[in-house]
Motif scaffolding. Structure first.
Motif, PDB file in Angstrom:
ATOM      1  N   SER A  11       0.842  -1.191   0.000  1.00  0.00           N
ATOM      2  CA  SER A  11       0.000   0.000   0.000  1.00  0.00           C
ATOM      3  C   SER A  11       0.876   1.239   0.000  1.00  0.00           C
ATOM      4  N   ALA A  12       0.503   2.221  -0.804  1.00  0.00           N
ATOM      5  CA  ALA A  12       1.342   3.394  -1.001  1.00  0.00           C
ATOM      6  C   ALA A  12       1.432   4.244   0.260  1.00  0.00           C
ATOM      7  N   VAL A  13       2.654   4.613   0.622  1.00  0.00           N
ATOM      8  CA  VAL A  13       2.888   5.615   1.650  1.00  0.00           C
ATOM      9  C   VAL A  13       2.958   7.000   1.002  1.00  0.00           C
ATOM     10  N   VAL A  14       3.548   7.050  -0.192  1.00  0.00           N
ATOM     11  CA  VAL A  14       3.646   8.285  -0.970  1.00  0.00           C
ATOM     12  C   VAL A  14       3.279   7.969  -2.415  1.00  0.00           C
ATOM     13  N   GLU A  15       2.469   8.826  -3.018  1.00  0.00           N
ATOM     14  CA  GLU A  15       2.120   8.720  -4.433  1.00  0.00           C
ATOM     15  C   GLU A  15       2.486  10.011  -5.139  1.00  0.00           C
ATOM     16  N   SER A  16       2.930   9.886  -6.399  1.00  0.00           N
ATOM     17  CA  SER A  16       3.245  11.048  -7.214  1.00  0.00           C
ATOM     18  C   SER A  16       2.524  10.896  -8.547  1.00  0.00           C
ATOM     19  N   THR A  17       1.578  11.790  -8.818  1.00  0.00           N
ATOM     20  CA  THR A  17       0.823  11.691 -10.068  1.00  0.00           C
ATOM     21  C   THR A  17       1.687  12.020 -11.274  1.00  0.00           C
ATOM     22  N   SER A  18       2.665  12.919 -11.112  1.00  0.00           N
ATOM     23  CA  SER A  18       3.547  13.267 -12.223  1.00  0.00           C
ATOM     24  C   SER A  18       4.778  13.979 -11.683  1.00  0.00           C
ATOM     25  N   GLY A  19       5.826  14.004 -12.509  1.00  0.00           N
ATOM     26  CA  GLY A  19       7.046  14.696 -12.112  1.00  0.00           C
ATOM     27  C   GLY A  19       8.091  14.602 -13.194  1.00  0.00           C
ATOM     28  N   SER A  20       9.190  15.326 -13.003  1.00  0.00           N
ATOM     29  CA  SER A  20      10.318  15.294 -13.928  1.00  0.00           C
ATOM     30  C   SER A  20      11.606  15.322 -13.118  1.00  0.00           C
ATOM     31  N   PHE A  21      12.716  14.879 -13.749  1.00  0.00           N
ATOM     32  CA  PHE A  21      13.977  14.803 -13.024  1.00  0.00           C
ATOM     33  C   PHE A  21      15.148  15.107 -13.942  1.00  0.00           C
ATOM     34  N   LEU A  22      16.258  15.483 -13.316  1.00  0.00           N
ATOM     35  CA  LEU A  22      17.543  15.672 -13.975  1.00  0.00           C
ATOM     36  C   LEU A  22      18.579  14.979 -13.107  1.00  0.00           C
ATOM     37  N   LEU A  23      19.429  14.134 -13.713  1.00  0.00           N
ATOM     38  CA  LEU A  23      20.433  13.354 -12.988  1.00  0.00           C
ATOM     39  C   LEU A  23      21.752  13.501 -13.720  1.00  0.00           C
ATOM     40  N   GLU A  24      22.799  13.975 -13.017  1.00  0.00           N
ATOM     41  CA  GLU A  24      24.032  14.281 -13.735  1.00  0.00           C
ATOM     42  C   GLU A  24      25.258  14.077 -12.858  1.00  0.00           C
ATOM     43  N   GLY A  25      26.421  13.935 -13.552  1.00  0.00           N
ATOM     44  CA  GLY A  25      27.706  13.835 -12.872  1.00  0.00           C
ATOM     45  C   GLY A  25      28.096  12.402 -12.560  1.00  0.00           C
ATOM     46  N   GLY A  26      29.219  12.272 -11.830  1.00  0.00           N
ATOM     47  CA  GLY A  26      29.673  10.978 -11.348  1.00  0.00           C
ATOM     48  C   GLY A  26      29.198  10.753  -9.925  1.00  0.00           C
ATOM     49  N   LEU A  27      29.357   9.526  -9.435  1.00  0.00           N
ATOM     50  CA  LEU A  27      28.908   9.190  -8.088  1.00  0.00           C
ATOM     51  C   LEU A  27      29.706   9.977  -7.041  1.00  0.00           C
ATOM     52  N   PRO A  28      29.038  10.667  -6.096  1.00  0.00           N
ATOM     53  CA  PRO A  28      27.590  10.758  -5.912  1.00  0.00           C
ATOM     54  C   PRO A  28      26.941  11.660  -6.967  1.00  0.00           C
ATOM     55  N   TYR A  29      25.798  11.211  -7.496  1.00  0.00           N
ATOM     56  CA  TYR A  29      25.120  11.914  -8.572  1.00  0.00           C
ATOM     57  C   TYR A  29      24.301  13.084  -8.033  1.00  0.00           C
ATOM     58  N   ARG A  30      24.296  14.170  -8.784  1.00  0.00           N
ATOM     59  CA  ARG A  30      23.438  15.309  -8.463  1.00  0.00           C
ATOM     60  C   ARG A  30      22.080  15.124  -9.130  1.00  0.00           C
ATOM     61  N   TYR A  31      21.012  15.507  -8.435  1.00  0.00           N
ATOM     62  CA  TYR A  31      19.680  15.404  -9.029  1.00  0.00           C
ATOM     63  C   TYR A  31      18.866  16.659  -8.739  1.00  0.00           C
ATOM     64  N   ARG A  32      17.876  16.880  -9.591  1.00  0.00           N
ATOM     65  CA  ARG A  32      16.854  17.909  -9.385  1.00  0.00           C
ATOM     66  C   ARG A  32      15.509  17.320  -9.754  1.00  0.00           C
ATOM     67  N   LEU A  33      14.504  17.586  -8.931  1.00  0.00           N
ATOM     68  CA  LEU A  33      13.165  17.056  -9.143  1.00  0.00           C
ATOM     69  C   LEU A  33      12.140  18.175  -9.140  1.00  0.00           C
TER      70      LEU A  33
END
Length: 359
Positions: free
Chosen positions: A211-233
């Motif tokens: 059962s869902a604790v969190v639901e997201s109807t829609s979204g977008s992301f950006l993932l870049e760089g080497g580990l550890p990776y930077r992200y934006r949501l």
């Protein structure tokens, strides 16, 4: 090689090697090979063995071929250190060499190349069409993390040296109508790959299997760089015990955790800012700090008329609805039912029960 043993039978039109053994300190390979004088050259082989590669792991494998060099049937199987196989054809033409077939995995979690337990084990099959400069895939995989239904995959891209240019990768769970689409580049370098990916999703939830604790109807992301990776949501979210929210977030993804450097958004007709961290291995420990302004409590319960400001912290273990957590309110102000509201204190959740302290 330290030793080669072979029995060879040569005729005008073929060379038979019914017994071939290769031995070395690294391992042993045994089998049979037949070469036929045709255009292109005909090859039939069946080999099995074990070999220790420079990465320190011993590989136990089987392999067989049948056909001609322009269209060679291939069956490869790896039993240790992982259970993987490929059955298909190697095609040689004017456009270069292509591998077309099916890749199968059994309870594969990335180990021993990744630490055991870091990823959930997956099983399934993926149809591949891979050449020197391009790759396409279409398959189905299953895992306990996905729940009762499988995950479907489709995608394709181009290969330029050590860079994979992903034109499009689609992953979806038919059971939940969840879908994620990504595109961008993956550069294979020593250690973890470098990423320059972006994408979007619809109808995601966590956890996927319960059962869902969190639901997201829609979204977008950006993932870049080497580990550890930077992200934006950028996303919308809600949950059975969470109000609807629209937010932006940025941070890093580490080997065993995701860090939220900052998150800001609209919730309860007010504003919320915060930061946090989630470890996705072990006990899945998490913590979060929030600062909410002008939050409308009537969006939680219609009988709670008022607006509040709140600052506090929370920490816990696990992401299920019955997980253990403790929340501390450092500052509370505003109005409730037409009266001024101030306060502080803490709330703890254990096994479905709530413990209030100095509220």
């Amino acid at each position: 090689l330290e030793e080669i043993e072979a029995t060879v039978d040569v005729t005008r039109w073929r060379i038979d090697v019914p017994r071939l053994v290769l031995r070395d300190a690294a391992g042993e390979v045994a089998g049979a090979i037949t070469l036929r004088a045709s255009l292109p050259l005909g090859i039939r082989s069946a080999l099995e063995g074990r070999w220790r590669l420079p990465d320190g792991h011993e590989y136990r494998f089987t392999g067989s071929t049948r056909g001609k060099l322009d269209r060679l049937g291939v069956a490869l199987g790896l039993s240790e250190p992982a259970r993987l196989s490929f059955v298909g054809n190697l095609l040689v033409g004017a456009g270069g060499t292509r591998a077309v077939g099916t890749l199968r995995a059994e309870e594969f979690d990335g180990s021993p190349w990744l630490p055991a337990g870091r990823l959930p084990p997956i099983s399934g099959s993926i149809a591949l069409d891979a050449g020197r400069n391009a790759i396409g895939l279409d398959g189905t995989v299953s895992s306990s993390i996905f729940g009762a239904g499988p995950l479907r995959l489709q995608g394709g891209g181009r290969i330029d040296g050590r860079v994979l240019e992903i034109a499009g990768l689609r992953a979806w769970l038919p059971r939940l109508a969840s879908e994620l689409i990504a595109w961008g580049e993956v550069e294979l370098v020593d250690g973890a790959p470098r990423l320059a990916l972006q994408g979007e999703w619809t109808a995601l939830q966590w956890p996927l299997a319960e059962s869902a604790v969190v639901e997201s109807t829609s979204g977008s992301f950006l993932l870049e760089g080497g580990l550890p990776y930077r992200y934006r949501l950028q996303a919308s979210a809600r949950g059975p015990q969470l109000p609807s929210a629209v937010f932006d977030a940025d941070g890093t993804i580490e080997q065993s955790a995701v860090v939220v450097d900052s998150i800001s958004g609209k919730v309860l007709d007010g504003e919320l800012r915060g930061s946090g961290r989630l470890d996705w291995s072990g006990e899945q420990r998490w913590n979060v700090a929030i600062d909410g302004r002008d939050l409308d409590l009537s969006k939680l319960r219609a009988d709670l008329q008022g607006r509040v400001n709140i600052a506090g912290q929370a920490e816990g273990y696990g992401l299920s609805a019955d997980g253990r957590w403790t929340a501390r309110i450092d500052r509370l102000s505003g109005t409730l039912l037409g009266r001024p509201l101030t306060g502080r204190g803490s709330i703890a959740h254990r096994a479905g029960a709530y413990d209030l302290d100095r509220i």
